[in-house]
Enzyme design. Sequence first.
Site, PDB file in Angstrom:
ATOM      1  N   ASN A  91      43.479  35.662  42.238  1.00 25.99           N
ATOM      2  CA  ASN A  91      42.103  35.384  41.790  1.00 25.99           C
ATOM      3  C   ASN A  91      41.403  36.592  41.174  1.00 25.99           C
ATOM      4  OD1 ASN A  91      39.293  33.970  42.022  1.00 25.99           O
ATOM      5  ND2 ASN A  91      39.091  35.870  43.177  1.00 25.99           N
ATOM      6  N   TYR A 161      39.820  39.662  27.470  1.00 27.40           N
ATOM      7  CA  TYR A 161      39.826  38.707  28.598  1.00 27.40           C
ATOM      8  C   TYR A 161      40.630  37.452  28.243  1.00 27.40           C
ATOM      9  CZ  TYR A 161      37.912  35.479  32.126  1.00 27.40           C
ATOM     10  OH  TYR A 161      37.767  34.567  33.138  1.00 27.40           O
ATOM     11  N   LYS A 165      44.266  36.159  29.832  1.00 28.45           N
ATOM     12  CA  LYS A 165      44.446  34.885  30.533  1.00 28.45           C
ATOM     13  C   LYS A 165      45.464  33.995  29.786  1.00 28.45           C
ATOM     14  CE  LYS A 165      41.446  35.655  33.902  1.00 28.45           C
ATOM     15  NZ  LYS A 165      41.816  35.752  35.320  1.00 28.45           N
TER      16      LYS A 165
HETATM   17  N1  LIG Z   1      33.090  32.539  36.953  1.00 26.87           N
HETATM   18  C1  LIG Z   1      33.582  31.878  35.942  1.00 26.87           C
HETATM   19  O1  LIG Z   1      32.848  31.181  35.205  1.00 26.87           O
HETATM   20  C2  LIG Z   1      35.062  31.892  35.675  1.00 26.87           C
HETATM   21  C3  LIG Z   1      35.552  31.046  34.666  1.00 26.87           C
HETATM   22  C4  LIG Z   1      36.907  31.037  34.396  1.00 26.87           C
HETATM   23  C5  LIG Z   1      37.762  31.834  35.121  1.00 26.87           C
HETATM   24  N2  LIG Z   1      37.267  32.649  36.105  1.00 26.87           N
HETATM   25  C6  LIG Z   1      38.245  33.485  36.826  1.00 26.87           C
HETATM   26  O2  LIG Z   1      38.106  33.332  38.223  1.00 26.87           O
HETATM   27  C7  LIG Z   1      38.439  34.552  38.899  1.00 26.87           C
HETATM   28  C8  LIG Z   1      37.305  34.929  39.826  1.00 26.87           C
HETATM   29  O3  LIG Z   1      36.145  35.109  39.043  1.00 26.87           O
HETATM   30  P1  LIG Z   1      34.670  35.162  39.642  1.00 26.87           P
HETATM   31  O4  LIG Z   1      33.817  34.479  38.686  1.00 26.87           O
HETATM   32  O5  LIG Z   1      34.674  34.760  41.061  1.00 26.87           O
HETATM   33  O6  LIG Z   1      34.412  36.743  39.483  1.00 26.87           O
HETATM   34  P2  LIG Z   1      33.585  37.780  40.353  1.00 26.87           P
HETATM   35  O7  LIG Z   1      32.489  37.146  41.127  1.00 26.87           O
HETATM   36  O8  LIG Z   1      33.265  38.885  39.418  1.00 26.87           O
HETATM   37  O9  LIG Z   1      34.680  38.275  41.417  1.00 26.87           O
HETATM   38  C9  LIG Z   1      35.796  38.970  40.984  1.00 26.87           C
HETATM   39  C10 LIG Z   1      36.600  39.408  42.192  1.00 26.87           C
HETATM   40  O10 LIG Z   1      37.710  40.173  41.706  1.00 26.87           O
HETATM   41  C11 LIG Z   1      37.697  41.433  42.351  1.00 26.87           C
HETATM   42  N3  LIG Z   1      38.223  42.499  41.526  1.00 26.87           N
HETATM   43  C12 LIG Z   1      37.777  42.935  40.320  1.00 26.87           C
HETATM   44  N4  LIG Z   1      38.499  43.993  39.911  1.00 26.87           N
HETATM   45  C13 LIG Z   1      39.414  44.233  40.894  1.00 26.87           C
HETATM   46  C14 LIG Z   1      40.420  45.202  41.084  1.00 26.87           C
HETATM   47  N5  LIG Z   1      40.639  46.172  40.193  1.00 26.87           N
HETATM   48  N6  LIG Z   1      41.167  45.143  42.215  1.00 26.87           N
HETATM   49  C15 LIG Z   1      40.958  44.187  43.146  1.00 26.87           C
HETATM   50  N7  LIG Z   1      39.994  43.248  43.038  1.00 26.87           N
HETATM   51  C16 LIG Z   1      39.234  43.280  41.925  1.00 26.87           C
HETATM   52  C17 LIG Z   1      36.215  41.702  42.656  1.00 26.87           C
HETATM   53  O11 LIG Z   1      36.094  42.725  43.635  1.00 26.87           O
HETATM   54  P3  LIG Z   1      34.766  43.651  43.695  1.00 26.87           P
HETATM   55  O12 LIG Z   1      33.702  42.860  44.375  1.00 26.87           O
HETATM   56  O13 LIG Z   1      35.205  44.837  44.489  1.00 26.87           O
HETATM   57  O14 LIG Z   1      34.400  44.014  42.281  1.00 26.87           O
HETATM   58  C18 LIG Z   1      35.800  40.317  43.130  1.00 26.87           C
HETATM   59  O15 LIG Z   1      36.207  40.111  44.446  1.00 26.87           O
HETATM   60  C19 LIG Z   1      38.714  35.585  37.817  1.00 26.87           C
HETATM   61  O16 LIG Z   1      40.109  35.739  37.636  1.00 26.87           O
HETATM   62  C20 LIG Z   1      38.072  34.978  36.582  1.00 26.87           C
HETATM   63  O17 LIG Z   1      38.681  35.382  35.397  1.00 26.87           O
HETATM   64  C21 LIG Z   1      35.940  32.706  36.389  1.00 26.87           C
END
Ligand SMILES: NC(=O)c1ccc[n+]([C@@H]2O[C@H](COP(=O)([O-])OP(=O)(O)OC[C@H]3O[C@@H](n4cnc5c(N)ncnc54)[C@H](OP(=O)(O)O)[C@@H]3O)[C@@H](O)[C@H]2O)c1
Length: 239
Positions: A91, A161, A165
């Site tokens: 994730n 990005y 993906k």
């Molecule tokens: N939100 C959306 O609309 C959306 C849409 C499509 C896909 N996604 C995908 O869903 C996944 C989760 O996204 P989210 O929206 O929940 O994002 P988020 O709230 O920004 O959370 C990202 C998570 O990844 C961790 N992370 C970032 N860099 C890291 C690193 N170098 N090593 C280990 N952990 C790391 C962060 O840790 P920290 O708290 O320490 O930074 C956090 O726990 C991602 O892969 C994203 O691409 C999200």
Amino acid sequence: MTIAADQKVALVTGANRGIGYETARLLAKQGIHVLATARDAQKGQLLLERLDGEDLSISTFPYEASDPASAQALFKYVQKTYGRLDILVNNAGIAPDQWQSGFQLSTDVFKQVMEINVYAPLQLIQLFMPLMKQQGYGRIVNLSTELASLTNSEMGSTLAYRTSKGALNTLTKLLALELKEYPDIKINAAAPGWCKTALGGDDAPRSAEEGADTVVWLATLDDNGPSGGFYRDRAIYPW
Ligand SMILES: NC(=O)c1ccc[n+]([C@@H]2O[C@H](COP(=O)([O-])OP(=O)(O)OC[C@H]3O[C@@H](n4cnc5c(N)ncnc54)[C@H](OP(=O)(O)O)[C@@H]3O)[C@@H](O)[C@H]2O)c1
């Protein structure tokens, strides 16, 4: 934390917030033991405190996706503590070039995004695959995005990005093809939809919990479930 002999073990990276947090919580609610990673021990502790009172089988371990040694340490911990891994949810992800022009993208940023969004998930899959093969069971979910769909892309920008993906999608499909002799190991990519998280922003129409639905579904597929696909809202999404 001790776990029951018949309890499945799931690993969710980047589980201290957003979709990872909800995925970890929803998997644990199904009786699965979840090892939820956060980048450092303090964030891991906050994650456990946030879930306190929900009576879930969940523990935490530090994992920094940019550091291959961190993945090694995580693997050794899982091997020693549980001796198995049933579910891996890749994730953790970053999108630092959101809505930026690809013509202005720095190659350093591009490399960093590939490192976190592609190389790190691949490293974890490679590390844990022998365990999954040994136990004859595995569910791997890679967090992708509909923005990676070439079929549905009519707008440019966010090159790093989206390319990362797209690479993750390709990797998902090709590794699944290599696993044909292991039908009980399934690997799929999930697009959670646009969700309200730090990455998605406040204007997103979905909650992180709604985004986690397809992820959890793929992580708990039954024996007849698909492998090598790209899914959104529990349905095939075009590559
Ligand atoms: N939100 C959306 O609309 C959306 C849409 C499509 C896909 N996604 C995908 O869903 C996944 C989760 O996204 P989210 O929206 O929940 O994002 P988020 O709230 O920004 O959370 C990202 C998570 O990844 C961790 N992370 C970032 N860099 C890291 C690193 N170098 N090593 C280990 N952990 C790391 C962060 O840790 P920290 O708290 O320490 O930074 C956090 O726990 C991602 O892969 C994203 O691409 C999200």
